[in-house]
Design an enzyme around this catalytic site. Structure first.
Site, PDB file in Angstrom:
ATOM      1  CG  PHE D 113      -2.347   0.055   0.993  1.00 42.38           C
ATOM      2  CD1 PHE D 113      -2.938  -0.843   0.117  1.00 42.38           C
ATOM      3  CD2 PHE D 113      -3.147   0.996   1.633  1.00 42.38           C
ATOM      4  CE1 PHE D 113      -4.299  -0.790  -0.122  1.00 42.38           C
ATOM      5  CE2 PHE D 113      -4.513   1.046   1.393  1.00 42.38           C
ATOM      6  CZ  PHE D 113      -5.082   0.155   0.521  1.00 42.38           C
ATOM      7  CD  GLN D 233      -6.079  10.563   3.074  1.00 42.64           C
ATOM      8  OE1 GLN D 233      -6.837   9.628   3.296  1.00 42.64           O
ATOM      9  NE2 GLN D 233      -4.772  10.493   3.265  1.00 42.64           N
ATOM     10  CG  HIS D 235      -9.317   9.202  -2.969  1.00 40.56           C
ATOM     11  ND1 HIS D 235      -9.265   8.947  -4.311  1.00 40.56           N
ATOM     12  CD2 HIS D 235      -8.683   8.172  -2.356  1.00 40.56           C
ATOM     13  CE1 HIS D 235      -8.626   7.803  -4.501  1.00 40.56           C
ATOM     14  NE2 HIS D 235      -8.262   7.307  -3.340  1.00 40.56           N
ATOM     15  CG  LEU D 245     -12.243   5.645  -3.233  1.00 37.23           C
ATOM     16  CD1 LEU D 245     -11.825   7.066  -2.931  1.00 37.23           C
ATOM     17  CD2 LEU D 245     -11.835   4.733  -2.103  1.00 37.23           C
ATOM     18  CD  GLU D 248      -4.038   6.162  -4.284  1.00 42.50           C
ATOM     19  OE1 GLU D 248      -4.723   7.078  -3.811  1.00 42.50           O
ATOM     20  OE2 GLU D 248      -3.184   5.536  -3.644  1.00 42.50           O
ATOM     21  NE  ARG D 281      -5.068   8.118  -1.255  1.00 39.15           N
ATOM     22  CZ  ARG D 281      -5.686   7.374  -0.354  1.00 39.15           C
ATOM     23  NH1 ARG D 281      -6.206   7.939   0.720  1.00 39.15           N
ATOM     24  NH2 ARG D 281      -5.802   6.073  -0.509  1.00 39.15           N
ATOM     25  CG  HIS D 346     -10.959   9.322   1.433  1.00 41.38           C
ATOM     26  ND1 HIS D 346     -11.998   8.463   1.156  1.00 41.38           N
ATOM     27  CD2 HIS D 346      -9.890   8.538   1.714  1.00 41.38           C
ATOM     28  CE1 HIS D 346     -11.569   7.214   1.272  1.00 41.38           C
ATOM     29  NE2 HIS D 346     -10.313   7.231   1.619  1.00 41.38           N
ATOM     30  NE  ARG D 381      -7.300   7.401   6.376  1.00 39.18           N
ATOM     31  CZ  ARG D 381      -7.657   6.385   5.593  1.00 39.18           C
ATOM     32  NH1 ARG D 381      -7.335   5.158   5.899  1.00 39.18           N
ATOM     33  NH2 ARG D 381      -8.353   6.602   4.492  1.00 39.18           N
TER      34      ARG D 381
HETATM   35  C1  LIG Z   1     -14.811   4.901   0.737  1.00 41.43           C
HETATM   36  C2  LIG Z   1     -13.882   4.734   1.905  1.00 41.43           C
HETATM   37  C3  LIG Z   1     -12.843   3.800   1.832  1.00 41.43           C
HETATM   38  C4  LIG Z   1     -11.987   3.610   2.914  1.00 41.43           C
HETATM   39  N1  LIG Z   1     -11.008   2.649   2.822  1.00 41.43           N
HETATM   40  C5  LIG Z   1     -10.204   2.436   3.887  1.00 41.43           C
HETATM   41  C6  LIG Z   1      -9.227   1.403   3.845  1.00 41.43           C
HETATM   42  O1  LIG Z   1      -9.087   0.694   2.860  1.00 41.43           O
HETATM   43  N2  LIG Z   1      -8.453   1.192   4.919  1.00 41.43           N
HETATM   44  C7  LIG Z   1      -8.580   1.939   6.038  1.00 41.43           C
HETATM   45  O2  LIG Z   1      -7.864   1.679   6.981  1.00 41.43           O
HETATM   46  N3  LIG Z   1      -9.521   2.921   6.118  1.00 41.43           N
HETATM   47  C8  LIG Z   1     -10.317   3.189   5.070  1.00 41.43           C
HETATM   48  N4  LIG Z   1     -11.262   4.181   5.159  1.00 41.43           N
HETATM   49  C9  LIG Z   1     -11.434   4.925   6.401  1.00 41.43           C
HETATM   50  C10 LIG Z   1     -12.241   4.129   7.421  1.00 41.43           C
HETATM   51  O3  LIG Z   1     -13.109   3.259   6.770  1.00 41.43           O
HETATM   52  C11 LIG Z   1     -13.095   4.998   8.328  1.00 41.43           C
HETATM   53  O4  LIG Z   1     -12.316   5.960   8.895  1.00 41.43           O
HETATM   54  C12 LIG Z   1     -13.691   4.166   9.447  1.00 41.43           C
HETATM   55  O5  LIG Z   1     -14.455   3.133   8.909  1.00 41.43           O
HETATM   56  C13 LIG Z   1     -14.568   4.952  10.398  1.00 41.43           C
HETATM   57  O6  LIG Z   1     -15.123   4.052  11.335  1.00 41.43           O
HETATM   58  P1  LIG Z   1     -15.911   4.534  12.611  1.00 41.43           P
HETATM   59  O7  LIG Z   1     -16.253   3.340  13.398  1.00 41.43           O
HETATM   60  O8  LIG Z   1     -15.141   5.585  13.277  1.00 41.43           O
HETATM   61  O9  LIG Z   1     -17.203   5.226  12.032  1.00 41.43           O
HETATM   62  P2  LIG Z   1     -18.422   4.696  11.152  1.00 41.43           P
HETATM   63  O10 LIG Z   1     -18.175   3.350  10.614  1.00 41.43           O
HETATM   64  O11 LIG Z   1     -18.764   5.779  10.224  1.00 41.43           O
HETATM   65  O12 LIG Z   1     -19.573   4.529  12.193  1.00 41.43           O
HETATM   66  C14 LIG Z   1     -20.203   5.614  12.811  1.00 41.43           C
HETATM   67  C15 LIG Z   1     -21.311   5.088  13.653  1.00 41.43           C
HETATM   68  O13 LIG Z   1     -21.782   6.099  14.502  1.00 41.43           O
HETATM   69  C16 LIG Z   1     -23.166   6.172  14.445  1.00 41.43           C
HETATM   70  N5  LIG Z   1     -23.556   7.552  14.731  1.00 41.43           N
HETATM   71  C17 LIG Z   1     -23.123   8.673  14.127  1.00 41.43           C
HETATM   72  N6  LIG Z   1     -23.701   9.754  14.684  1.00 41.43           N
HETATM   73  C18 LIG Z   1     -24.519   9.296  15.657  1.00 41.43           C
HETATM   74  C19 LIG Z   1     -25.395   9.925  16.586  1.00 41.43           C
HETATM   75  N7  LIG Z   1     -25.560  11.244  16.626  1.00 41.43           N
HETATM   76  N8  LIG Z   1     -26.108   9.143  17.418  1.00 41.43           N
HETATM   77  C20 LIG Z   1     -25.968   7.797  17.396  1.00 41.43           C
HETATM   78  N9  LIG Z   1     -25.149   7.173  16.556  1.00 41.43           N
HETATM   79  C21 LIG Z   1     -24.430   7.914  15.696  1.00 41.43           C
HETATM   80  C22 LIG Z   1     -23.530   5.684  13.086  1.00 41.43           C
HETATM   81  O14 LIG Z   1     -24.817   5.126  13.107  1.00 41.43           O
HETATM   82  C23 LIG Z   1     -22.489   4.609  12.854  1.00 41.43           C
HETATM   83  O15 LIG Z   1     -22.947   3.391  13.376  1.00 41.43           O
HETATM   84  C24 LIG Z   1     -12.134   4.392   4.078  1.00 41.43           C
HETATM   85  C25 LIG Z   1     -13.158   5.330   4.140  1.00 41.43           C
HETATM   86  C26 LIG Z   1     -14.017   5.512   3.079  1.00 41.43           C
HETATM   87  C27 LIG Z   1     -15.102   6.543   3.182  1.00 41.43           C
END
Ligand SMILES: Cc1cc2nc3c(=O)[nH]c(=O)nc-3n(C[C@H](O)[C@H](O)[C@H](O)COP(=O)(O)OP(=O)(O)OC[C@H]3O[C@@H](n4cnc5c(N)ncnc54)[C@H](O)[C@@H]3O)c2cc1C
Ligand code: HEM
Ligand code: SF4
Ligand code: F3S
Ligand code: FES
Lengths: 125, 297, 133, 614
Positions: D113, D233, D235, D245, D248, D281, D346, D381
């Site tokens: 990566f 960040q 993309h 997305l 890359e 990026r 992103h 990141r």
């Molecule tokens: C398209 C894409 C591709 C990615 N690819 C990678 C990758 O390959 N490798 C990598 O390491 N990272 C990657 N990332 C980054 C990574 O996926 C995210 O940073 C990470 O998944 C965020 O996880 P989280 O648990 O913090 O939040 P989320 O998975 O977004 O979960 C948030 C949770 O909070 C809840 N919530 C939000 N607000 C409230 C509220 N007010 N009340 C109650 N519940 C609430 C939602 O319901 C949800 O369940 C990618 C991101 C994107 C967008």
């Protein structure tokens, strides 16, 4: 043998016996039903059927056995098929038990009556 | 109209709501009455009108509306929206446009906009589809959008997913392999086996399959294609290799309302937005169950 | 849950235009199955004349066969049975995991074959009408 | 009122991991989430999870890469914890049945990566996040952990001492989306905010519609500083209509970018004469935007990414999923036409300031996942580093909240220790969005009698939120939140995206003030209590306004170029001045910017800032 028909719904509860027998009887029926149709509509013609002809065929043990098995499997297959269709509609409780009873009974009656008819067609009795 | 909400249901919902809201009842009522009259999207509407004129085409949406609480919506109806068409527009885009420009009370679930969260399976032109993954240009216009059939409607396009979740949970949808696998070291799995379960692991719990299955519609206890597929995912995973566990999983599947209920209608397979061969998986499990039973014959 | 809250025949016959192959196959199979069961009962009832005597049996069968509408019904029965057999075979194959990818094609094939067999059988089924009795 | 030992807000990767960890420590834990857990945006992650699992690799290398990638703005204790815990956490997830891609010998596959010195990114096809999310949700089901799904958390209930570091969090307030009921959730031990990213502050993002940064805003208003918010960040290749997305991989395989004049601009306009499309990026994103701004974009919006010349065979072999994405979400057939792309928001590197245990400066209040800033990503990141962050720090926060002894943290939080205040002049007075007189005052702001009784603290907050909602619903006319949100997203994308000029950022701050004023007039059209998404989105918009402001403030204050943050007037990294975190704290209804030095001293070594070149 009547027991098998009325017992079918309960055996279905335990595992997939009903399902399996439905398939096995289907496989058997493919052959027999095709044979039946062919024999009585193409080889012999339905409009030419007479008691004598029927009786002659039915008096052969092999043919008799086949026809009787045809009766039993078709009954099981048909009745079990209907029962399944009803369960698929979500019947339960009383309704379900009633369906089991009525279908079971109908199946038994059909087999009994069918057997009587079959015997009457032979010269065995 | 083929989509009907029987009245007693609407009543039940709104009385439950009234109870929950007893303290705030009077202001709530007042607001209902007043807001019903107040139609103040003037500027937004004007802007939308201009956009429609600018766009070469506009698409007509017919959207199912229902709200147990709001007068005029308690009796389900279809509303029409004209949305300017742009290349690449999905059904979800159109719904969002209609909501943001015409009627903020238009309610539907959505989140990822990329077919991974499974929020927005709806009944679009007579088929269960994932709205964010359905191009407007692939549909006959006008486009009719309804909530998923065979599930309670909460409001507009939102259905109650609880029954679906219950079915998913009922197949013990979690890995139960070796509890004592050595820590710091992964369990081994062959590529072939991972390939075998690959499609089954793609499910996003959208509920489209369950909604399309006629048997599931009739027999509420039927596990349904998604749950059976979930069980398949674990049953076939070679990392779960104890015989007892396999037996146990099969017993759940071969209960009366398990795999045997499937009549190979293939509707589930047709509508699955993740292209999971659901019928195939169900059939395979039926054969497994039969084999397993014959073994003890 | 879906039962306590029925939004009408959302996916049932009101939507027939949107049904796909697998769904049609299911409906037809069900339909033909029920007809066959119905016929099985009728058939045994008719054959029961054998218990009362050879003459009645022959008479009944032949007079039935001389009625035009009965012949038509028989053709209907044939098509029902042929479809049920062919689609039943298709279902058995599907149960064995064969040809799931082309389940829609095999359904259309069942339909076409049924049609062909029935058409080919019409002369046989109408033969001897009027002359026999 | 509902009561649990630990309340986890959010059911994404971080939230689920935290809940499992707390449960394993024996706590009675509940997840309160506005989406059903499997609908969380973690499911969208494609690439993979970094962890040093193999011979030839070790945590120190992972830590080094991460530190370098962060442009030396990551805190060494956080970075090292990530690198040390990741292997075990990844194996743990495998033991829970995660369907990782496999090697011939049956071990978990890893791939190279960007920015990694070893191929240490474990993955499960092109849907790693989906599998991670579902695997953990399955474990939650297995353990019977209570999930309140489709409950929207509006605020946390915190005591109101003057100094945030002396406050205690006793729970939160949430609204059952289905019925509109507003209820208190009392947490005996702690509340963990794991609400994901704030992508909706921009009008074009790979984030979900639900990523409205609620957790950031909630913590911020409760008194926890937000850290390094200016680092966002972008993309370079996302589809214009949806933000989906395009990986890359397309450029990696030889895909080319061109503008409306048919020029291969990366070369022809000299953005990256050597690397071309494969430059990093931020470089590519800036190049694309320059093209569009200078009138060479298609429809003034995007450029084209062309892979047709690679040939059908190669595309089908390696980039098949890209074809589906372009087809499903943009209506474009990548085999016969080029695909439109543009930069999109992103990932948010910054977030709620926490220590290595996810603990904020407020007793009993935690943050984890994208919402948190333990500071592992610093200014930039690395791909594949967010998912390990979720599970490593999710688990730590869960354990700590459940009462496990985790030792003294090395990272300091709150307005304590070695900090200095900032005196940059803001073009306008930043503040708080809200509806005046609608119970809008937070615990921090109202400064009333100090209540210590946990139940009373929660009840007071419930009352305030009920009032706020009542007020919003009873307003009969005004502005729709969607118009306000649109204005916010526009100005952020215009002024605070990959391009940052002083005047632009100032303009954004002025716009945000106007937007905040407009929000005073916001009204909810839908009168229903049942599944009122209009109401929910209106509340979310307020959170977005507050967060957007912190991003803009950070961007204005930091006059250097580091990682993802680029300033037109200051195009170099200034290590003398800027090896420090930007923190924005909430002072009696007014944001205050302050700084804390980066910790570069690791367990065995000190990370010396080096030129970031690959
Ligand atoms: C398209 C894409 C591709 C990615 N690819 C990678 C990758 O390959 N490798 C990598 O390491 N990272 C990657 N990332 C980054 C990574 O996926 C995210 O940073 C990470 O998944 C965020 O996880 P989280 O648990 O913090 O939040 P989320 O998975 O977004 O979960 C948030 C949770 O909070 C809840 N919530 C939000 N607000 C409230 C509220 N007010 N009340 C109650 N519940 C609430 C939602 O319901 C949800 O369940 C990618 C991101 C994107 C967008
Ligand atoms: C000749 C070959 C036959 C074959 C191959 C065959 C095959 C099948 C199969 C496979 C099913 C099960 C469908 C399912 O559960 O998914 C079925 C159902 C059924 N069959 Fe047959 N069958 C045959 C003959 C008959 C006969 C002679 C009768 C009448 C007595 C009959 C009556 C039924 C009925 C009533 C059903 C249930 C239909 C429903 O679902 O409502 N079948 N058949
Ligand atoms: S199996 Fe397919 S249709 Fe069914 S819930 Fe899963 S993704 Fe949706
Ligand atoms: S639609 Fe239903 S009947 Fe079986 S093949 Fe699918 S589960
Ligand atoms: S919005 Fe997530 S699946 Fe459609």
């Amino acid at each position: 043998m009547a027991a098998e028909t009325s017992g079918a719904p309960t055996s279905f509860e335990r595992g997939g016996w009903g399902w399996l027998f439905q398939r096995i009887t289907a496989a058997f029926l493919i052959v027999v039903l095709a044979f039946h149709f062919f024999l009585l509509h193409f080889y012999h013609h339905a409009y030419e059927i007479t008691f004598a002809g029927t009786s002659a065929r039915m008096s052969q043990v092999g043919y008799f056995a086949t026809m009787w098995l045809f009766l039993v499997t078709a009954t099981f297959h048909g009745v079990n098929g209907i029962y399944n269709a009803m369960v698929n509609q979500g019947i339960k409780g009383i309704q379900k038990r009633a369906a089991q009873g009525i279908l079971g009974l109908a199946g038994v009656l059909l087999v009994v009556q069918g057997t009587r008819v079959a015997l009457a067609m032979t010269d065995l009795v | 109209m083929s989509t009907q909400v029987p009245e007693q249901e609407a009543e039940a919902e709104s009385s439950a709501e009234a109870e929950a809201d007893a303290s705030a009842e009077s202001p709530q009522d007042k607001r209902m009455a007043k807001k019903a009259e107040a139609a103040s999207y003037r500027d937004a509407q004007k802007k939308a009108q201009e956009e429609i004129e600018a766009a070469e085409r506009s698409v007509q949406l017919k959207v199912f509306r229902y709200d147990p609480e709001v007068e005029g919506k308690q009796e389900p109806r279809f509303d029409e929206f004209h949305v300017p068409f742009t290349k690449g527009m999905t059904v979800l885009d159109a719904l969002m446009y209609a909501r943001d420009h015409y009627d903020p009370s238009l309610t539907f679930r959505h989140s990822c906009r990329q077919a991974v969260c499974g929020s927005d399976a709806m009944f679009v032109n007579g088929q269960q589809r994932l709205c964010c993954k359905t191009q407007m240009s692939d549909l006959d216009w006008p486009v009719r959008v309804e909530p998923l059939p065979h599930q309670d409607v909460v409001k507009d396009l939102v259905v109650d997913m609880q029954h679906f979740y219950d079915q998913m949970h009922s197949v013990e949808p979690y890995f139960q392999g070796d509890e004592n696998a050595p820590s710091g070291e992964e369990q081994k799995q062959t590529r072939e086996n991972r390939e075998k379960i690959k499609m089954s692991t793609r499910c996003i719990w959208c509920g489209a399959c369950m909604s399309s299955c006629n048997i599931a519609a009739g027999d509420n206890e039927y596990l349904g294609p998604a749950a059976i597929n979930k069980a398949y995912r674990f049953y076939m995973d070679e990392r779960e290799d104890q015989e007892e566990l396999e037996e146990h999983r099969l017993r759940i599947l071969e209960q009366e309302h398990g795999v045997w209920r499937c009549q190979t209608q293939f509707s589930c397979t047709e509508v699955c937005p993740k292209d999971i061969p659901l019928t195939e998986h169900i059939q395979e499990l039926k054969r497994e169950a039969v084999k397993n039973n014959l073994k003890f014959w | 849950m879906s039962q306590s809250y029925n939004r009408g025949l959302v996916e049932d016959f009101g939507r027939w235009k949107e049904f796909q192959a697998g769904m049609w196959a299911w409906i037809f199979h069900k339909f033909t199955g029920w007809i066959l069961v119905g016929y099985l009962f009728t058939h045994i009832a008719v054959l029961s004349t054998a218990t009362t005597g050879a003459e009645t049996y022959t008479q009944t069968l032949q007079s039935l066969e001389s009625i035009f509408i009965v012949r038509i019904l028989e053709i209907g029965l044939l098509s029902t049975a042929v479809f049920h057999i062919l689609n039943g075979t298709r279902l058995l194959l599907v149960d064995l995991g064969i040809g799931l990818g082309s389940q829609d094609k095999s359904f259309y094939a069942s339909l076409v074959l049924t049609g062909a067999i029935v058409v080919a059988s019409v002369p046989t089924f109408l033969a001897g009408l009027g002359g026999g009795a | 009122m509902y009561e649990h030992d630990v309340i986890v807000v959010g059911g994404g990767g971080a939230g689920l991991r935290a809940a499992i960890a707390a449960h394993e420590e024996g706590a009675d834990v509940a997840i309160v989430t506005k989406l059903h857990p499997v609908r969380s945006h973690t499911g969208a992650a494609e690439g993979g999870i970094n962890a040093a699992l193999r011979e030839g690799d070790d945590w120190e290398l992972h830590a080094y890469d991460t530190m370098k990638g962060s442009d030396y703005l990551g805190d060494a204790p956080a970075v090292e914890t990530l690198a040390q815990d990741a292997p075990e956490e990844v194996i743990q997830i495998e033991h829970w049945g995660m369907p990782f891609s496999r090697e011939d010998d049956g071990t978990v596959s890893q791939r190279p990566f960007g920015g990694l010195s070893f191929p240490r990114t474990t993955y499960a096809g092109a849907e790693t996040g989906h599998h991670l999310l579902h695997t953990m949700y399955e474990q939650v089901v297995k353990r019977g952990i209570e999930v309140y799904d489709e409950w929207y958390v509006q605020d946390v209930a915190v005591t109101d001492e003057d100094d945030p570091s002396e406050r205690t969090c006793h729970g939160c307030v949430a609204m059952d989306i289905k019925t509109g009921e507003i209820a208190g959730f009392k947490a005996k031990n702690g509340v963990i905010l794991a609400t994901g990213g704030p992508g909706q502050a921009f009008d074009h993002t790979t984030n979900a519609v639900a990523n409205t940064g609620d957790g950031y805003a909630i913590a911020y208003r409760a008194g926890v500083p937000l850290e390094d918010m200016e680092f966002v960040q972008f993309h370079p290749t996302t589809l214009p209509s949806t933000g989906v997305l395009i990986s890359e991989g397309v450029r990696g395989e030889g895909g080319i970018l061109y503008n409306a004049d048919g020029e291969r601009f990366m070369f022809e306009h000299g953005y990256a004469n050597n690397e071309g499309e494969l430059a990093s990026r931020d470089v590519v994103s800036r190049a694309e935007l320059t093209e569009v701004n200078e009138g060479r974009g298609f429809e003034d919006e995007y450029v084209m990414l062309d892979m047709r010349h690679l040939g059908e065979e190669r595309i089908m072999d390696r980039l098949e999923n890209i074809l589906h994405l372009a087809e499903d979400f943009e209506g474009v057939d990548g085999l016969v036409e080029p695909m439109p792309v543009k930069p999109g928001q992103h990932y948010q590197m910054g977030g709620v300031e926490t220590d290595e245990n996810g603990h904020t400066c407020i007793e009993g209040l935690y943050a984890a996942g994208e919402t948190a800033c333990v500071s592992v990503h610093g200014a930039n990141r690395l791909g594949g580093n967010a998912l390990p962050e979720l599970i490593v720090f999710g688990a730590r926060a869960g354990k700590h909240a459940a009462g496990a002894d985790m030792g003294e943290p090395k990272i300091e939080t709150g307005e304590r220790g070695d900090i200095e205040y900032d005196d940059t002049e803001m073009p306008v007075q930043p503040g708080e969005a809200g509806i005046s007189g609608a119970g809008g005052e937070t615990a921090a702001a109202d400064g009333g009698a100090v209540t210590q009784d946990p139940t009373a603290v929660v009840e007071r907050e419930v009352e305030a939120e009920r009032e706020r909602v009542e007020e919003m619903l009873s307003k009969e006319e005004g502005v729709k939140h969607s118009q306000i949100r649109e204005r916010l997203q526009k100005t952020m994308t215009q002024n605070v995206n990959v391009f940052r000029e002083e005047e632009g950022v100032k303009q954004a701050l002025r716009d945000i003030r106007d937007i905040r004023e407009a929000y005073e007039d916001v009204y909810v059209e839908d009168p229903s209590r049942t599944f009122n998404t209009d109401l929910q989105h209106t509340i979310e918009t307020r959170n977005l306004i507050d967060i957007a402001e912190t991003i803009a403030m950070g961007a204005l204050v930091r006059d250097e170029f580091r990682g993802a943050h680029w300033r037109k007037e200051h195009q170099e990294r200034k290590d003398e001045e800027w090896l420090k975190h930007t923190l924005i704290g909430w002072h009696d209804g007014e944001p205050q910017v302050f700084f804390r030095p980066v910790i570069l001293e690791g367990e065995n070594k000190t990370y010396e800032p080096k030129e970031r070149s690959y």
